[in-house]
Design a protein around this motif. Structure first.
Motif, PDB file in Angstrom:
ATOM      1  N   ALA A 118       0.836  -1.203   0.000  1.00  0.00           N
ATOM      2  CA  ALA A 118       0.000   0.000   0.000  1.00  0.00           C
ATOM      3  C   ALA A 118       0.869   1.250   0.000  1.00  0.00           C
ATOM      4  N   ASP A 119       1.972   1.232   0.784  1.00  0.00           N
ATOM      5  CA  ASP A 119       2.882   2.369   0.802  1.00  0.00           C
ATOM      6  C   ASP A 119       3.508   2.599  -0.573  1.00  0.00           C
ATOM      7  N   ARG A 120       3.906   1.524  -1.230  1.00  0.00           N
ATOM      8  CA  ARG A 120       4.492   1.643  -2.567  1.00  0.00           C
ATOM      9  C   ARG A 120       3.473   2.182  -3.561  1.00  0.00           C
ATOM     10  N   ALA A 121       2.232   1.717  -3.449  1.00  0.00           N
ATOM     11  CA  ALA A 121       1.188   2.178  -4.359  1.00  0.00           C
ATOM     12  C   ALA A 121       0.928   3.674  -4.180  1.00  0.00           C
ATOM     13  N   LEU A 122       1.104   4.173  -2.973  1.00  0.00           N
ATOM     14  CA  LEU A 122       0.910   5.598  -2.705  1.00  0.00           C
ATOM     15  C   LEU A 122       2.182   6.408  -2.946  1.00  0.00           C
ATOM     16  N   GLY A 123       3.271   5.733  -3.287  1.00  0.00           N
ATOM     17  CA  GLY A 123       4.527   6.417  -3.551  1.00  0.00           C
ATOM     18  C   GLY A 123       5.291   6.790  -2.296  1.00  0.00           C
ATOM     19  N   LEU A 124       4.963   6.189  -1.188  1.00  0.00           N
ATOM     20  CA  LEU A 124       5.638   6.506   0.070  1.00  0.00           C
ATOM     21  C   LEU A 124       6.928   5.723   0.255  1.00  0.00           C
TER      22      LEU A 124
END
Length: 133
Positions: A118-124
């Motif tokens: 989820a973090d990767r999908a949000l670019g975090l």
């Protein structure tokens, strides 16, 4: 200097090794399945031992209830085998409990993996899965 272990810890380690071997070699009940002994807690007076086990394909106590019942019914037999094979003055009463920590650990790994995705999908996060940066 080597760390010294208490008598209860030495007895618990011995019981864990011997019970794992006896369950695998001597108990032929198909309801038990593939069982691993994950730990043993022995009371200070060496009178009782809680034996924790996991079962292949079982993630919760409900799925392993039948195996726990069979193991608890075989506890007297296992105890007599232990007393025959060891030089202990008395062998603790055995009580078997399902160890759900393996299933909980697997669930926690899944939650962490989903949070990272989820973090990767949000670019975090920029790192790849499995990077230790």
């Amino acid at each position: 200097m080597a760390k010294e272990y208490s008598r209860t810890q030495r007895v618990a380690d011995y019981l864990q090794r011997e019970l794992a071997q006896q369950i695998q070699q001597e108990l032929r009940d198909p309801r038990i399945g593939m069982v691993s002994i994950t730990g043993v807690d022995v009371s200070r007076d060496l009178g009782h031992a809680k034996v924790y086990f996991t079962r292949l394909g079982s993630d919760c106590a409900d799925e392993a209830r039948e195996a726990a019942e069979v193991l608890n019914k075989a506890a007297g037999y296992l105890r007599s085998q232990l007393s025959r094979d060891s030089n202990m003055r008395s062998v603790p009463q055995l009580r078997f409990y399902f160890d759900s920590s393996v299933g909980r650990g697997r669930d926690m790994e899944d939650l962490i993996r989903r949070a990272e995705q989820a973090d990767r999908a949000l670019g975090l996060r920029d790192d790849e899965p499995g990077d230790a940066s």
